[in-house]
Design a protein around this motif. Structure first.
Motif, PDB file in Angstrom:
ATOM      1  N   PRO A 123       0.676   4.190   3.256  1.00 21.48           N
ATOM      2  CA  PRO A 123       1.781   5.267   3.231  1.00 21.48           C
ATOM      3  C   PRO A 123       1.366   6.468   4.277  1.00 21.48           C
ATOM      4  O   PRO A 123       2.509   7.027   4.794  1.00 21.48           O
ATOM      5  N   LEU A 124       0.408   6.519   4.730  1.00 23.57           N
ATOM      6  CA  LEU A 124      -0.081   7.637   5.787  1.00 23.57           C
ATOM      7  C   LEU A 124       0.442   7.204   7.039  1.00 23.57           C
ATOM      8  O   LEU A 124       0.731   8.145   8.011  1.00 23.57           O
ATOM      9  N   ARG A 125       0.570   5.655   7.369  1.00 19.65           N
ATOM     10  CA  ARG A 125       1.170   5.513   8.730  1.00 19.65           C
ATOM     11  C   ARG A 125       2.660   5.641   9.012  1.00 19.65           C
ATOM     12  O   ARG A 125       3.341   5.167   8.341  1.00 19.65           O
ATOM     13  N   LYS A 126       2.912   6.044  10.118  1.00 14.54           N
ATOM     14  CA  LYS A 126       4.153   6.237  10.348  1.00 14.54           C
ATOM     15  C   LYS A 126       4.734   4.894  10.674  1.00 14.54           C
ATOM     16  O   LYS A 126       5.884   4.792  10.345  1.00 14.54           O
ATOM     17  N   LEU A 127       4.311   3.849  11.378  1.00 19.01           N
ATOM     18  CA  LEU A 127       4.602   2.422  11.319  1.00 19.01           C
ATOM     19  C   LEU A 127       4.466   1.791  10.191  1.00 19.01           C
ATOM     20  O   LEU A 127       3.280   1.567   9.894  1.00 19.01           O
ATOM     21  N   THR A 128       5.644   1.411   9.695  1.00 14.33           N
ATOM     22  CA  THR A 128       5.238   0.284   8.296  1.00 14.33           C
ATOM     23  C   THR A 128       5.364  -0.952   9.001  1.00 14.33           C
ATOM     24  O   THR A 128       6.089  -1.383   9.572  1.00 14.33           O
ATOM     25  N   LEU A 129       4.296  -1.726   8.359  1.00 14.07           N
ATOM     26  CA  LEU A 129       4.188  -2.949   8.516  1.00 14.07           C
ATOM     27  C   LEU A 129       4.248  -3.710   7.147  1.00 14.07           C
ATOM     28  O   LEU A 129       3.772  -3.330   6.117  1.00 14.07           O
ATOM     29  N   PRO A 130       4.599  -4.897   7.083  1.00 12.09           N
ATOM     30  CA  PRO A 130       4.890  -5.844   5.931  1.00 12.09           C
ATOM     31  C   PRO A 130       3.369  -6.063   5.502  1.00 12.09           C
ATOM     32  O   PRO A 130       2.466  -6.235   6.048  1.00 12.09           O
ATOM     33  N   ALA A 131       3.275  -5.965   4.099  1.00  4.56           N
ATOM     34  CA  ALA A 131       2.110  -6.137   3.282  1.00  4.56           C
ATOM     35  C   ALA A 131       1.986  -7.674   3.099  1.00  4.56           C
ATOM     36  O   ALA A 131       2.950  -8.354   3.273  1.00  4.56           O
ATOM     37  N   PHE A 132       0.618  -8.066   2.981  1.00  3.00           N
ATOM     38  CA  PHE A 132       0.460  -9.442   2.629  1.00  3.00           C
ATOM     39  C   PHE A 132       1.282  -9.848   1.119  1.00  3.00           C
ATOM     40  O   PHE A 132       1.502 -10.900   1.259  1.00  3.00           O
ATOM     41  N   ALA A 133       1.612  -8.731   0.325  1.00  5.59           N
ATOM     42  CA  ALA A 133       2.214  -9.276  -0.740  1.00  5.59           C
ATOM     43  C   ALA A 133       3.819  -9.586  -0.309  1.00  5.59           C
ATOM     44  O   ALA A 133       4.449  -9.812  -1.361  1.00  5.59           O
ATOM     45  N   ARG A 134       4.132  -9.165   0.953  1.00  5.40           N
ATOM     46  CA  ARG A 134       5.499  -9.532   1.298  1.00  5.40           C
ATOM     47  C   ARG A 134       5.640 -10.848   1.985  1.00  5.40           C
ATOM     48  O   ARG A 134       6.330 -11.731   1.897  1.00  5.40           O
ATOM     49  N   LEU A 135       4.316 -10.779   2.966  1.00  8.13           N
ATOM     50  CA  LEU A 135       4.394 -12.316   3.740  1.00  8.13           C
ATOM     51  C   LEU A 135       3.869 -13.303   2.742  1.00  8.13           C
ATOM     52  O   LEU A 135       4.185 -14.501   3.151  1.00  8.13           O
ATOM     53  N   ALA A 136       3.232 -13.183   1.664  1.00  7.53           N
ATOM     54  CA  ALA A 136       2.506 -14.297   0.894  1.00  7.53           C
ATOM     55  C   ALA A 136       2.401 -13.746  -0.382  1.00  7.53           C
ATOM     56  O   ALA A 136       1.381 -13.781  -1.055  1.00  7.53           O
ATOM     57  N   SER A 137       3.550 -13.716  -0.980  1.00  9.21           N
ATOM     58  CA  SER A 137       3.615 -13.001  -2.623  1.00  9.21           C
ATOM     59  C   SER A 137       3.048 -13.907  -3.436  1.00  9.21           C
ATOM     60  O   SER A 137       2.663 -13.425  -4.633  1.00  9.21           O
ATOM     61  N   ASP A 138       3.211 -15.124  -3.198  1.00  7.48           N
ATOM     62  CA  ASP A 138       2.710 -16.242  -4.254  1.00  7.48           C
ATOM     63  C   ASP A 138       1.043 -16.283  -4.385  1.00  7.48           C
ATOM     64  O   ASP A 138       0.835 -16.717  -5.420  1.00  7.48           O
ATOM     65  N   ILE A 139       0.355 -15.596  -3.488  1.00  7.01           N
ATOM     66  CA  ILE A 139      -1.047 -15.859  -3.468  1.00  7.01           C
ATOM     67  C   ILE A 139      -1.810 -14.239  -3.447  1.00  7.01           C
ATOM     68  O   ILE A 139      -3.146 -14.334  -3.531  1.00  7.01           O
ATOM     69  N   THR A 140      -1.097 -13.321  -3.264  1.00  4.75           N
ATOM     70  CA  THR A 140      -1.422 -12.067  -3.290  1.00  4.75           C
ATOM     71  C   THR A 140      -1.333 -11.029  -4.352  1.00  4.75           C
ATOM     72  O   THR A 140      -0.444 -10.952  -4.981  1.00  4.75           O
ATOM     73  N   TRP A 141      -2.709 -10.280  -4.676  1.00  9.42           N
ATOM     74  CA  TRP A 141      -2.533  -9.210  -5.810  1.00  9.42           C
ATOM     75  C   TRP A 141      -2.671  -8.091  -4.886  1.00  9.42           C
ATOM     76  O   TRP A 141      -3.811  -7.786  -4.190  1.00  9.42           O
ATOM     77  N   HIS A 142      -1.676  -7.260  -5.032  1.00  8.64           N
ATOM     78  CA  HIS A 142      -1.477  -5.894  -4.094  1.00  8.64           C
ATOM     79  C   HIS A 142      -2.077  -4.810  -5.030  1.00  8.64           C
ATOM     80  O   HIS A 142      -1.491  -4.855  -6.155  1.00  8.64           O
ATOM     81  N   VAL A 143      -2.816  -3.933  -4.581  1.00 11.94           N
ATOM     82  CA  VAL A 143      -3.587  -2.774  -5.024  1.00 11.94           C
ATOM     83  C   VAL A 143      -3.115  -1.484  -4.334  1.00 11.94           C
ATOM     84  O   VAL A 143      -3.257  -1.527  -3.076  1.00 11.94           O
ATOM     85  N   ALA A 144      -2.224  -0.648  -4.780  1.00 12.19           N
ATOM     86  CA  ALA A 144      -1.955   0.561  -3.987  1.00 12.19           C
ATOM     87  C   ALA A 144      -2.141   1.789  -4.830  1.00 12.19           C
ATOM     88  O   ALA A 144      -1.296   2.152  -5.792  1.00 12.19           O
ATOM     89  N   THR A 145      -3.262   2.533  -4.546  1.00 11.70           N
ATOM     90  CA  THR A 145      -3.576   3.687  -5.389  1.00 11.70           C
ATOM     91  C   THR A 145      -3.001   5.022  -4.397  1.00 11.70           C
ATOM     92  O   THR A 145      -2.778   4.838  -3.520  1.00 11.70           O
ATOM     93  N   LEU A 146      -2.611   5.913  -5.412  1.00 11.87           N
ATOM     94  CA  LEU A 146      -2.169   7.348  -4.787  1.00 11.87           C
ATOM     95  C   LEU A 146      -3.306   8.315  -4.641  1.00 11.87           C
ATOM     96  O   LEU A 146      -3.184   9.320  -4.068  1.00 11.87           O
ATOM     97  N   SER A 147      -4.534   8.088  -5.126  1.00 10.74           N
ATOM     98  CA  SER A 147      -5.693   8.856  -4.736  1.00 10.74           C
ATOM     99  C   SER A 147      -6.080   9.169  -3.370  1.00 10.74           C
ATOM    100  O   SER A 147      -6.446  10.239  -2.799  1.00 10.74           O
ATOM    101  N   LYS A 148      -5.643   8.015  -2.402  1.00  6.99           N
ATOM    102  CA  LYS A 148      -5.942   8.246  -1.074  1.00  6.99           C
ATOM    103  C   LYS A 148      -4.904   8.824  -0.076  1.00  6.99           C
ATOM    104  O   LYS A 148      -5.124   9.146   1.026  1.00  6.99           O
ATOM    105  N   CYS A 149      -3.645   8.721  -0.580  1.00  7.26           N
ATOM    106  CA  CYS A 149      -2.632   9.192   0.237  1.00  7.26           C
ATOM    107  C   CYS A 149      -1.746  10.410  -0.368  1.00  7.26           C
ATOM    108  O   CYS A 149      -1.014  10.916   0.179  1.00  7.26           O
ATOM    109  N   ALA A 150      -2.533  10.864  -1.621  1.00  2.20           N
ATOM    110  CA  ALA A 150      -1.676  11.892  -2.213  1.00  2.20           C
ATOM    111  C   ALA A 150      -2.793  12.983  -2.695  1.00  2.20           C
ATOM    112  O   ALA A 150      -3.210  13.886  -2.136  1.00  2.20           O
ATOM    113  N   THR A 151      -3.617  12.814  -3.750  1.00  2.00           N
ATOM    114  CA  THR A 151      -4.645  13.558  -4.154  1.00  2.00           C
ATOM    115  C   THR A 151      -5.462  12.688  -5.257  1.00  2.00           C
ATOM    116  O   THR A 151      -4.890  11.811  -6.163  1.00  2.00           O
ATOM    117  N   PRO A 152      -6.916  12.802  -5.232  1.00  3.80           N
ATOM    118  CA  PRO A 152      -7.781  12.144  -6.109  1.00  3.80           C
ATOM    119  C   PRO A 152      -7.346  12.436  -7.702  1.00  3.80           C
ATOM    120  O   PRO A 152      -7.590  11.725  -8.550  1.00  3.80           O
TER     121      PRO A 152
END
Length: 463
Positions: free
Chosen positions: A277-306
């Motif tokens: 989320p911090l990057r200005k340029l958005t790239l597709p996640a593995f969960a978009r490119l290969a949703s059938d084999i990907t377990w996506h983890v996105a914490t808010l601690s590193k982009c907002a507050t611990p």
């Protein structure tokens, strides 16, 4: 002469400090006495189930506080006068500037304390306030999962809430995913340097690591395929955006190639993506490119507050989400309903987007300061991120540099902490966000720059 029984003090900020604090307490209580010899460092590491580097840092800190003396060829002994004169505060040992914890900075444009207070107040004043004070399902509430799907959509595309879970932080999510997918002895592929939290899970579960070569662009696809053929890993772990510690971001082309290789060899992907989320340029996640084999983890601690211990997890399927929910139920049970509701409110109102943008701006200012003081040619960095991968000059070893830096009042993390190979990279991670303000950060960076230019200290350390 008594032999110290090593332990880690509860509520310690870091493991190595916990060892030191336990030693201090045992000296003051009389469990061990002045002149007693401490066990060898490797014995302590084995007894506590930590790596040798952690114990070495603890011994260095104990010497800095005046607790122990190292005598060549004889070992390490408890010192006398400094311990008897111990006073809280004088030997508290906290670094002057802690640049070791990779947390987002406090942005000047946003008052996080005010936002958290107001947000929780609104949540508890709402018509569903009592629901946020009760137990909820291990997957998280439907409203929270719908908000998570909206937050993730720019990187993942449309995600069914039935594949989503709201959990209490990325670390618990990683453990639960590994518990779901892996058994002792299974091979997990990861970059040659990787997240220490994953290393802890690997050690806890008895997994086998298959390191994959990396370059300035991140994991090398060809090297990953070689590992697939030679080691047959079950899982690939990857941080695709602003990798910690290397700061590398995988290009879209490289992501697609890695995904294709993983699918070809029937390997699951654990995508740990806290910094995207911090990057200005958005790239597709593995969960978009290969949703059938990907377990996506996105914490808010590193982009907002611990303090917002909330992570969103996307499983490959609804059935996989239910499997993961069972693992979470036996570990952390559920995410805090109150924090999940706060995250949902921030997402729906746009507050989370504003906080991330403010942190991105603060990161840019701190990166500019680092470039001016240390010289951008000496480190790798992402302009939107909040850490540096500081390369050591030829006369320094990373572990020695980190030790001397901490003795001088600045804490950084050496490459050995992240390494999954016997030969760690000679670099240290410098976190720009943990300093409370830019003035403190400037002091810390100036000290590091001065230390890099002092070969006399390092010559002694390497010998």
């Amino acid at each position: 002469m008594s032999l110290w029984r090593p332990r880690i003090a509860e509520n310690a900020r870091m493991k190595y400090l916990g060892i030191v604090e336990a030693l201090e307490a045992d000296v003051r209580s009389g469990r061990i006495r002045v002149g007693d010899r401490l066990p060898p460092q490797r014995m302590i590491a084995d007894a506590l189930g930590v790596d040798l580097t952690t114990v070495t840092r603890a011994f260095n800190e104990a010497r800095r506080r005046g607790l122990v003396d190292a005598r060549a060829g004889r070992g390490t002994f408890v010192r006398g006068a400094d311990v008897r004169d111990w006073q809280p505060g004088r030997l508290a040992g906290a670094p002057l500037v802690d640049l070791s914890m990779n947390v987002p900075p406090q942005p000047s444009a946003v008052d996080l304390q005010k936002e958290i207070t107001a947000g929780i107040g609104h949540v508890l004043a709402g018509p569903r306030s009592l629901a946020h004070l009760q137990y909820q399902t291990s997957t998280g509430g439907v409203r929270d999962r719908l908000a998570a799907a909206a937050w993730l959509a720019p990187r993942l595309g449309a995600v069914s809430p039935d594949r989503l879970l709201v959990v209490s932080g990325a670390q618990s999510a990683l453990y639960a995913i590994c518990e779901t997918l892996l058994r002792a002895g299974n091979v997990i592929a990861t970059g040659m340097v990787t997240y220490p939290g994953l290393k802890s899970v690997i050690g806890q579960k008895g997994l086998v690591t298959a390191p994959v070569a990396m370059d300035t662009g991140g994991i090398v696809p060809e090297a990953f395929e070689e590992v697939c053929r030679a080691r047959a890993p079950v899982v690939l772990y990857v941080v695709p955006s602003i990798d910690s510690p290397t700061t590398a971001t995988l290009s879209e082309e490289r992501r697609q190639r890695i995904a294709d290789i993983a699918r070809k060899h029937k390997i699951a992907i654990i995508e740990d993506d806290p910094y995207a989320p911090l990057r200005k340029l958005t790239l597709p996640a593995f969960a978009r490119l290969a949703s059938d084999i990907t377990w996506h983890v996105a914490t808010l601690s590193k982009c907002a507050t611990p303090s917002l211990r909330i992570a969103h997890v996307v499983a490959p399927s609804e059935m996989d989400a239910q499997r993961l929910a069972r693992a979470i139920r036996t570990t952390t049970l559920m995410a805090s309903p109150l924090l999940a509701a706060l995250a949902t409110r921030w997402i729906r109102e746009g507050t989370l987007t504003e906080i991330v943008a403010a942190i991105r701006t603060e990161n840019a200012e701190r990166q500019h300061m680092a470039a001016a003081i240390i010289g951008e040619e000496n480190f790798a960095a992402d302009p939107d991120g909040h850490h540096l991968w500081l390369h050591m000059p030829s006369h320094w070893r990373a572990a020695a540099f980190a030790d001397h830096a901490e003795r001088s009042g600045v804490a950084v993390v050496p490459g050995s902490t992240f390494s999954v190979t016997p030969d760690p990279v000679e670099a240290v991670r410098v976190s720009l966000g943990s300093a409370p303000d830019r003035d403190v950060l400037k002091d810390g960076l100036s000290l590091l720059a001065g230390l890099m230019a002092q070969p006399s200290l390092t010559t002694k350390a390497i010998v």
